[in-house]
Motif scaffolding. Structure first.
Motif, PDB file in Angstrom:
ATOM      1  N   GLU A   6      19.553  -3.686  -0.335  1.00  0.00           N
ATOM      2  CA  GLU A   6      19.331  -2.459   0.433  1.00  0.00           C
ATOM      3  C   GLU A   6      18.093  -1.721  -0.070  1.00  0.00           C
ATOM      4  O   GLU A   6      17.311  -1.186   0.713  1.00  0.00           O
ATOM      5  CB  GLU A   6      20.561  -1.557   0.320  1.00  0.00           C
ATOM      6  N   ARG A   7      17.926  -1.697  -1.381  1.00  0.00           N
ATOM      7  CA  ARG A   7      16.799  -0.960  -1.966  1.00  0.00           C
ATOM      8  C   ARG A   7      15.452  -1.593  -1.604  1.00  0.00           C
ATOM      9  O   ARG A   7      14.429  -0.919  -1.543  1.00  0.00           O
ATOM     10  CB  ARG A   7      16.947  -0.882  -3.485  1.00  0.00           C
ATOM     11  N   LEU A   8      15.460  -2.902  -1.358  1.00  0.00           N
ATOM     12  CA  LEU A   8      14.214  -3.605  -1.040  1.00  0.00           C
ATOM     13  C   LEU A   8      13.994  -3.771   0.458  1.00  0.00           C
ATOM     14  O   LEU A   8      13.022  -4.403   0.872  1.00  0.00           O
ATOM     15  CB  LEU A   8      14.203  -4.981  -1.713  1.00  0.00           C
ATOM     16  N   ALA A   9      14.880  -3.201   1.252  1.00  0.00           N
ATOM     17  CA  ALA A   9      14.725  -3.288   2.705  1.00  0.00           C
ATOM     18  C   ALA A   9      13.405  -2.639   3.117  1.00  0.00           C
ATOM     19  O   ALA A   9      13.112  -1.503   2.763  1.00  0.00           O
ATOM     20  CB  ALA A   9      15.890  -2.597   3.397  1.00  0.00           C
ATOM     21  N   GLY A  10      12.581  -3.384   3.843  1.00  0.00           N
ATOM     22  CA  GLY A  10      11.293  -2.876   4.289  1.00  0.00           C
ATOM     23  C   GLY A  10      10.175  -3.020   3.278  1.00  0.00           C
ATOM     24  O   GLY A  10       9.020  -2.718   3.575  1.00  0.00           O
ATOM     25  N   VAL A  11      10.492  -3.478   2.060  1.00  0.00           N
ATOM     26  CA  VAL A  11       9.472  -3.653   1.021  1.00  0.00           C
ATOM     27  C   VAL A  11       8.802  -5.019   1.192  1.00  0.00           C
ATOM     28  O   VAL A  11       9.473  -6.040   1.291  1.00  0.00           O
ATOM     29  CB  VAL A  11      10.086  -3.545  -0.394  1.00  0.00           C
ATOM     30  N   ARG A  12       7.476  -5.004   1.243  1.00  0.00           N
ATOM     31  CA  ARG A  12       6.721  -6.249   1.392  1.00  0.00           C
ATOM     32  C   ARG A  12       5.879  -6.595   0.176  1.00  0.00           C
ATOM     33  O   ARG A  12       5.413  -7.731   0.042  1.00  0.00           O
ATOM     34  CB  ARG A  12       5.803  -6.149   2.616  1.00  0.00           C
ATOM     35  N   GLY A  13       5.647  -5.621  -0.685  1.00  0.00           N
ATOM     36  CA  GLY A  13       4.780  -5.881  -1.829  1.00  0.00           C
ATOM     37  C   GLY A  13       5.180  -5.095  -3.061  1.00  0.00           C
ATOM     38  O   GLY A  13       5.863  -4.073  -2.972  1.00  0.00           O
ATOM     39  N   VAL A  14       4.735  -5.591  -4.226  1.00  0.00           N
ATOM     40  CA  VAL A  14       5.034  -4.953  -5.509  1.00  0.00           C
ATOM     41  C   VAL A  14       3.751  -4.827  -6.314  1.00  0.00           C
ATOM     42  O   VAL A  14       2.990  -5.802  -6.444  1.00  0.00           O
ATOM     43  CB  VAL A  14       6.067  -5.780  -6.315  1.00  0.00           C
ATOM     44  N   LEU A  15       3.505  -3.625  -6.830  1.00  0.00           N
ATOM     45  CA  LEU A  15       2.388  -3.403  -7.739  1.00  0.00           C
ATOM     46  C   LEU A  15       2.940  -3.337  -9.159  1.00  0.00           C
ATOM     47  O   LEU A  15       3.835  -2.534  -9.439  1.00  0.00           O
ATOM     48  CB  LEU A  15       1.653  -2.095  -7.400  1.00  0.00           C
ATOM     49  N   LEU A  16       2.411  -4.167 -10.036  1.00  0.00           N
ATOM     50  CA  LEU A  16       2.895  -4.234 -11.414  1.00  0.00           C
ATOM     51  C   LEU A  16       1.828  -3.752 -12.392  1.00  0.00           C
ATOM     52  O   LEU A  16       0.671  -4.190 -12.335  1.00  0.00           O
ATOM     53  CB  LEU A  16       3.278  -5.672 -11.774  1.00  0.00           C
ATOM     54  N   ASP A  17       2.216  -2.864 -13.289  1.00  0.00           N
ATOM     55  CA  ASP A  17       1.362  -2.515 -14.416  1.00  0.00           C
ATOM     56  C   ASP A  17       1.381  -3.700 -15.391  1.00  0.00           C
ATOM     57  O   ASP A  17       2.212  -4.610 -15.261  1.00  0.00           O
ATOM     58  CB  ASP A  17       1.892  -1.239 -15.071  1.00  0.00           C
ATOM     59  N   ALA A 198      -5.644  -1.667  -4.343  1.00  0.00           N
ATOM     60  CA  ALA A 198      -4.710  -2.738  -4.702  1.00  0.00           C
ATOM     61  C   ALA A 198      -3.849  -3.129  -3.513  1.00  0.00           C
ATOM     62  O   ALA A 198      -3.606  -4.315  -3.263  1.00  0.00           O
ATOM     63  CB  ALA A 198      -3.837  -2.286  -5.870  1.00  0.00           C
ATOM     64  N   LEU A 199      -3.388  -2.126  -2.760  1.00  0.00           N
ATOM     65  CA  LEU A 199      -2.569  -2.404  -1.580  1.00  0.00           C
ATOM     66  C   LEU A 199      -3.376  -3.122  -0.502  1.00  0.00           C
ATOM     67  O   LEU A 199      -2.879  -4.046   0.152  1.00  0.00           O
ATOM     68  CB  LEU A 199      -1.986  -1.103  -1.031  1.00  0.00           C
ATOM     69  N   GLN A 200      -4.619  -2.709  -0.317  1.00  0.00           N
ATOM     70  CA  GLN A 200      -5.481  -3.366   0.676  1.00  0.00           C
ATOM     71  C   GLN A 200      -5.688  -4.831   0.322  1.00  0.00           C
ATOM     72  O   GLN A 200      -5.771  -5.683   1.211  1.00  0.00           O
ATOM     73  CB  GLN A 200      -6.817  -2.646   0.745  1.00  0.00           C
ATOM     74  N   ALA A 201      -5.766  -5.130  -0.965  1.00  0.00           N
ATOM     75  CA  ALA A 201      -5.983  -6.518  -1.409  1.00  0.00           C
ATOM     76  C   ALA A 201      -4.845  -7.439  -1.013  1.00  0.00           C
ATOM     77  O   ALA A 201      -5.054  -8.640  -0.820  1.00  0.00           O
ATOM     78  CB  ALA A 201      -6.184  -6.555  -2.934  1.00  0.00           C
ATOM     79  N   ILE A 202      -3.631  -6.882  -0.877  1.00  0.00           N
ATOM     80  CA  ILE A 202      -2.491  -7.731  -0.490  1.00  0.00           C
ATOM     81  C   ILE A 202      -2.024  -7.418   0.938  1.00  0.00           C
ATOM     82  O   ILE A 202      -1.017  -7.977   1.389  1.00  0.00           O
ATOM     83  CB  ILE A 202      -1.315  -7.569  -1.485  1.00  0.00           C
ATOM     84  N   GLY A 203      -2.743  -6.542   1.624  1.00  0.00           N
ATOM     85  CA  GLY A 203      -2.435  -6.264   3.024  1.00  0.00           C
ATOM     86  C   GLY A 203      -1.110  -5.581   3.239  1.00  0.00           C
ATOM     87  O   GLY A 203      -0.378  -5.908   4.192  1.00  0.00           O
ATOM     88  N   VAL A 204      -0.790  -4.618   2.368  1.00  0.00           N
ATOM     89  CA  VAL A 204       0.502  -3.933   2.435  1.00  0.00           C
ATOM     90  C   VAL A 204       0.255  -2.424   2.503  1.00  0.00           C
ATOM     91  O   VAL A 204      -0.615  -1.894   1.826  1.00  0.00           O
ATOM     92  CB  VAL A 204       1.355  -4.270   1.195  1.00  0.00           C
ATOM     93  N   GLU A 205       1.025  -1.737   3.337  1.00  0.00           N
ATOM     94  CA  GLU A 205       0.946  -0.279   3.434  1.00  0.00           C
ATOM     95  C   GLU A 205       1.734   0.354   2.288  1.00  0.00           C
ATOM     96  O   GLU A 205       2.650  -0.268   1.726  1.00  0.00           O
ATOM     97  CB  GLU A 205       1.500   0.211   4.775  1.00  0.00           C
ATOM     98  N   ALA A 206       1.369   1.605   1.940  1.00  0.00           N
ATOM     99  CA  ALA A 206       1.997   2.272   0.800  1.00  0.00           C
ATOM    100  C   ALA A 206       3.506   2.357   0.945  1.00  0.00           C
ATOM    101  O   ALA A 206       4.257   2.152  -0.027  1.00  0.00           O
ATOM    102  CB  ALA A 206       1.401   3.675   0.627  1.00  0.00           C
ATOM    103  N   HIS A 207       4.000   2.620   2.159  1.00  0.00           N
ATOM    104  CA  HIS A 207       5.444   2.771   2.344  1.00  0.00           C
ATOM    105  C   HIS A 207       6.185   1.435   2.275  1.00  0.00           C
ATOM    106  O   HIS A 207       7.425   1.404   2.237  1.00  0.00           O
ATOM    107  CB  HIS A 207       5.752   3.466   3.694  1.00  0.00           C
ATOM    108  N   GLN A 208       5.422   0.344   2.226  1.00  0.00           N
ATOM    109  CA  GLN A 208       6.034  -0.987   2.145  1.00  0.00           C
ATOM    110  C   GLN A 208       5.983  -1.553   0.737  1.00  0.00           C
ATOM    111  O   GLN A 208       6.326  -2.708   0.519  1.00  0.00           O
ATOM    112  CB  GLN A 208       5.291  -1.947   3.086  1.00  0.00           C
ATOM    113  N   ALA A 209       5.563  -0.742  -0.232  1.00  0.00           N
ATOM    114  CA  ALA A 209       5.370  -1.249  -1.601  1.00  0.00           C
ATOM    115  C   ALA A 209       6.246  -0.536  -2.605  1.00  0.00           C
ATOM    116  O   ALA A 209       6.667   0.602  -2.401  1.00  0.00           O
ATOM    117  CB  ALA A 209       3.897  -1.089  -1.999  1.00  0.00           C
ATOM    118  N   GLN A 210       6.510  -1.234  -3.689  1.00  0.00           N
ATOM    119  CA  GLN A 210       7.243  -0.666  -4.825  1.00  0.00           C
ATOM    120  C   GLN A 210       6.364  -0.767  -6.065  1.00  0.00           C
ATOM    121  O   GLN A 210       5.578  -1.669  -6.194  1.00  0.00           O
ATOM    122  CB  GLN A 210       8.541  -1.448  -5.078  1.00  0.00           C
TER     123      GLN A 210
END
Length: 210
Positions: A6-17, A198-210
């Motif tokens: 449920e928490r990952l519903a709609g998530v398409r990408g992950v940014l990792l430190d 970083a999001l543009q590099a993976i083609g993901v919108e901010a609301h689709q990332a964790q």
């Protein structure tokens, strides 16, 4: 707490430190944080797009990636968003020639940048290069400019190495801000533009990332 599905519903990408999240830097190449190698492998084996974001400014991306790969991480240079390449792009776009107050380990990232007759200062985690003379040189460059530009690769206060806590670029950036009466432009975390790139590099919108 909601299940992971449920928490990952709609998530398409992950940014990792990287530093302090995947590994602790230090002598001998540092050490991977327990479970981080496996976590990265699991993420990359999923449907999620993964991008690594770092404020590392003592190593080039190539050196950092080589170090991480030796620790067992599945990572390539093209998957890393780092402040030095981002700063170089800005310098070129704006016709800026920097006085570089940086670590020798990242100097190669600026090989294609004109540093003659500086009209700005770029400061990073310079380590032992944070001498009085080098800080004063940066101060003098800024004070001689009609419209001084101070660009900082991050603004962290400190970070962790295997040997303990280490001062980061932030305190030195603040010293130049105070002495010159200016505000630094931060390239790197937590700048929104850094995360957007970083999001543009993976083609993901901010609301689709964790």
């Amino acid at each position: 707490m909601a299940p992971w599905g449920e928490r990952l519903a709609g998530v398409r990408g992950v940014l990792l430190d990287i530093s302090g999240v995947l590994y602790d830097s230090g002598a001998g190449g540092g050490t991977a944080i327990a479970g981080s190698v496996e976590a990265v492998a699991r993420l990359k084996g999923s449907r999620l797009k993964v991008r690594f974001c770092t404020n590392e400014s003592q190593k080039s991306r190539a050196e950092l990636v080589g170090q991480l790969r030796r620790l067992g991480f599945d990572i390539s240079e093209g998957e890393v968003t780092a402040p030095a390449p981002a700063a170089c792009q800005i310098l070129k776009e704006r016709g800026l020639r920097p006085y570089l107050l940086i670590h020798d380990g990242v100097r190669s990232e600026f090989d294609q940048i004109d540093t003659s007759n500086p009209n700005c200062v770029v400061i990073a985690d310079a380590g032992e290069s944070f001498s009085y003379q080098n800080m004063n040189n940066a101060f003098q460059v800024l004070m001689e400019l009609e419209n001084p530009v101070l660009m900082s690769l991050g603004k962290g206060r400190y970070y962790k190495e295997t040997s303990g806590l280490m001062l980061d670029v932030g305190p030195y950036m603040k010293a130049l801000e105070y002495a010159c009466g200016i505000k630094a432009e931060v390239v790197g975390k937590p700048s929104p533009e850094f995360f957007k790139s970083a999001l543009q590099a993976i083609g993901v919108e901010a609301h689709q990332a964790q």
